[in-house]
Motif scaffolding. Structure first.
Motif, PDB file in Angstrom:
ATOM      1  N   GLY A  82     -66.206 -40.442 -28.117  1.00 36.84           N
ATOM      2  CA  GLY A  82     -67.336 -40.047 -28.949  1.00 36.84           C
ATOM      3  C   GLY A  82     -68.688 -40.395 -28.377  1.00 36.84           C
ATOM      4  O   GLY A  82     -69.713 -39.851 -28.806  1.00 36.84           O
ATOM      5  N   GLU A  83     -68.732 -41.305 -27.413  1.00 33.99           N
ATOM      6  CA  GLU A  83     -70.011 -41.660 -26.796  1.00 33.99           C
ATOM      7  C   GLU A  83     -70.471 -40.522 -25.882  1.00 33.99           C
ATOM      8  O   GLU A  83     -69.664 -39.750 -25.365  1.00 33.99           O
ATOM      9  N   GLU A  84     -71.762 -40.438 -25.671  1.00 32.86           N
ATOM     10  CA  GLU A  84     -72.323 -39.350 -24.881  1.00 32.86           C
ATOM     11  C   GLU A  84     -72.259 -39.645 -23.383  1.00 32.86           C
ATOM     12  O   GLU A  84     -72.092 -40.778 -22.967  1.00 32.86           O
TER      13      GLU A  84
ATOM     14  N   LYS B 101     -68.639 -39.192 -18.439  1.00 33.27           N
ATOM     15  CA  LYS B 101     -67.972 -40.377 -17.916  1.00 33.27           C
ATOM     16  C   LYS B 101     -66.472 -40.268 -18.203  1.00 33.27           C
ATOM     17  O   LYS B 101     -66.032 -39.360 -18.912  1.00 33.27           O
TER      18      LYS B 101
ATOM     19  N   THR C   4     -63.496 -41.215 -20.236  1.00 32.01           N
ATOM     20  CA  THR C   4     -63.259 -41.746 -21.581  1.00 32.01           C
ATOM     21  C   THR C   4     -62.052 -42.664 -21.576  1.00 32.01           C
ATOM     22  O   THR C   4     -60.989 -42.308 -21.051  1.00 32.01           O
TER      23      THR C   4
ATOM     24  N   LYS D  20     -66.636 -44.775 -20.842  1.00 33.98           N
ATOM     25  CA  LYS D  20     -67.212 -44.764 -22.178  1.00 33.98           C
ATOM     26  C   LYS D  20     -66.092 -44.746 -23.204  1.00 33.98           C
ATOM     27  O   LYS D  20     -64.944 -44.400 -22.897  1.00 33.98           O
ATOM     28  N   MET D  21     -66.412 -45.122 -24.409  1.00 33.71           N
ATOM     29  CA  MET D  21     -65.469 -45.051 -25.519  1.00 33.71           C
ATOM     30  C   MET D  21     -65.497 -43.641 -26.107  1.00 33.71           C
ATOM     31  O   MET D  21     -66.488 -42.907 -25.936  1.00 33.71           O
TER      32      MET D  21
END
Length: 525
Positions: free
Chosen positions: A467-469, A472, A474, A464-465
């Motif tokens: 700030g994404e929920e 996972k 990052t 995930k990037m």
């Protein structure tokens, strides 16, 4: 003013710190205002150090321009605080391959190609092409080594052709202490100097390495039999902190001896060597597979030192393979942080993955470097995503979940030497990540040495990037491939595809090691 040359040779036995001395002397001279450059000559037939086994030869040090060098170039970088290039290293393999290529191309116009003058001329040309008012040349190995004789002949010829007064020959030797008779034995050093003189080189300064300080009588005997003034025989006993050596050399006045011999102008008041003098007692586990010598992980160990922490403990990754999760926890719980370094081959891989799982689940600060980052992705795939047989195709070509795969361009490569992704590469660091806190900027350059990469395009659900929920990995940095990963809700779970250890300098340790130490401090509050 004509260029001056300092030639450092070794005697009696190898591995006594000739490279550390050469780097320390260069730094001492730099501190008093001398424009100095360095050249390491390695007499081995390898073109570079890239294919050498770390267990036998120590780490492979990579420069910004993608050169795979002997670890001594790492000493020079750390001590001098400047980046080395491929020009700062010569190997016999480079010299001979150049000579043979030219002969095949007819460049010698029908001459019989010989060691003298053709090989020596190539060596001298490379030496002369270096920059700097003063050039320090360290010749690897010891006097008497067959492979090193042509390099000694080349520098002898160069001193003859230039001006002998512009050359300072330093011989670094070892004097053993014989406990049975309670005395230092200088005979090996005497014979080493005799070998050097038979070649046609008279040393100007002798550096005597020893386990502890040598008595003045023994030093006088060395001076007498070597034909050098007593003040030109310097004793350097073992010392706990190698970064103290430039200060020791300065205090002993070696820079003045060098300046007087070579006619150099120096600024006595400018010496301000700032090196780490104390080390925090944090315990860092370096989970590795090359246990034959500490030199296998030299730059990582030195990066920890330079960040102000005591020497990390090398933990055998193969030993961890034999343990269950409880056993791994017992083994690693006593450590404040874990580092998973780079490497090649299947041996010890499962042990590294177990260490990563422990650090992730127990919130232990961990830094993965190169292979270490790749295994972080494999561990996450197995134990979080449920991809039980996830692996790198380096270790399991038939894995159904090839989380780590060989770069496409590498699949067509036949030769191993110099064919990996090597050297400095620009990458983008994403804001709102621990890695951005490390650098404080979005664009940085880091050095690489790898053939496999995390296949983020095939397994996007794992990442995930910032700030994404979701729980996972990052993405904290990218170039044309994945450069760094981390876990947000973790004190320090950071993996990088590059090798930050290669950019640590005295007074300027790589900030990622500083950040690891800071994470340890925060966890221990």
């Amino acid at each position: 003013m004509p260029r001056k040359y300092i030639v450092v040779t070794g005697g009696v036995l190898s591995g006594i710190g000739k490279g550390i001395f050469s780097a320390s002397l260069a730094r001492t001279l730099k501190e008093v205002g001398v424009d100095i450059n360095v050249l390491k000559i390695d007499p081995y037939l390898n073109v570079d150090a890239g294919t050498m086994n770390p267990n036998q030869h120590g780490e492979v040090f990579v420069t910004d321009d993608g050169y795979e060098a002997d670890l001594d170039l790492g000493h020079y970088e750390r001590f001098l605080g400047v980046s080395m290039t491929r020009k700062n290293n010569i190997t016999a393999g480079q010299i001979y391959s150049t000579i043979i290529s030219r002969e095949r191309e007819g460049k010698y116009l029908g001459s019989t190609v010989q060691m003298v003058p053709h090989v020596t001329s190539e060596i001298k040309d490379r030496i002369i092409s270096m920059s700097g008012d003063v050039l320090s040349i360290e010749i690897g190995g010891t006097v008497g080594d067959i492979e090193g004789e042509i390099f000694l002949e080349a520098v002898r010829e160069l001193a003859f052709e230039k001006n002998r007064d512009d050359f300072l020959f330093i011989h670094v030797t070892y004097v053993p202490y014989l406990r049975v008779t309670n005395e230092f034995k200088t005979k090996p050093t005497q014979q080493s100097v005799q070998l050097l003189r038979k070649i046609g080189i008279q040393p100007d300064l002798i550096v005597v390495r020893s386990e502890f300080p040598i008595d003045s009588h023994s030093l006088y005997k060395i001076a007498l039999f070597s034909g050098v003034p007593r003040e030109m025989v310097i004793n350097l006993p073992d010392i706990g902190n190698v970064y103290q050596i430039p200060e020791t050399l300065y205090e002993s006045g070696v820079h003045r001896l060098v300046a007087k011999k070579l006619g150099l102008q120096i600024n006595e008041g400018s010496f301000s060597w700032n090196y780490p003098k104390s080390f925090k007692p944090y315990r860092i586990a370096l989970v590795g597979k090359y246990l034959g010598t500490d030199d296998a992980y030299k730059s990582i160990i030195e990066s920890i030192f330079l960040a102000g922490v005591q020497k990390p403990v090398v933990v055998d990754a193969q030993e961890l393979e034999e343990l269950d999760d409880h056993g791994v926890a017992q083994k690693l719980s006593a450590f404040d942080a874990i580092i998973i370094p780079g490497g090649f081959g299947r041996r010890g891989i499962e042990g590294k993955i177990k260490a990563i799982k422990f650090a992730r689940e127990h919130r232990k600060p961990i830094l993965g470097i190169c292979l270490g980052m790749q295994l972080m992705a494999v561990e996450f795939a197995r134990h979080v995503m449920g991809y039980t047989d996830a692996n790198s195709t380096e270790f399991d070509p038939s894995t159904p979940y090839p989380v780590v795969n060989m770069m496409e361009e590498q699949k067509k490569v036949m030769n191993l030497g110099g064919t990996m992704r090597l050297g400095a590469q620009r990458m983008k660091v994403y804001r709102n990540t621990k890695l951005f806190e490390v650098y404080g900027e979005e664009e940085v350059y880091e050095r690489h040495r790898h053939r496999y990469e995390v296949d983020i395009d095939r397994f996007p659900e794992m990442f995930k990037m910032p700030g994404e929920e979701g729980y996972k990995l990052t993405i904290s940095a990218r170039s044309e491939f994945l450069e760094a990963i981390e876990i947000e809700d973790h004190p320090f779970f950071v993996g990088v595809q590059y090798h930050p250890e290669f950019k640590s300098k005295v007074g300027r340790p790589h900030p990622i090691f500083v950040a690891l130490v800071k994470a340890i401090e925060e966890v221990n509050r």
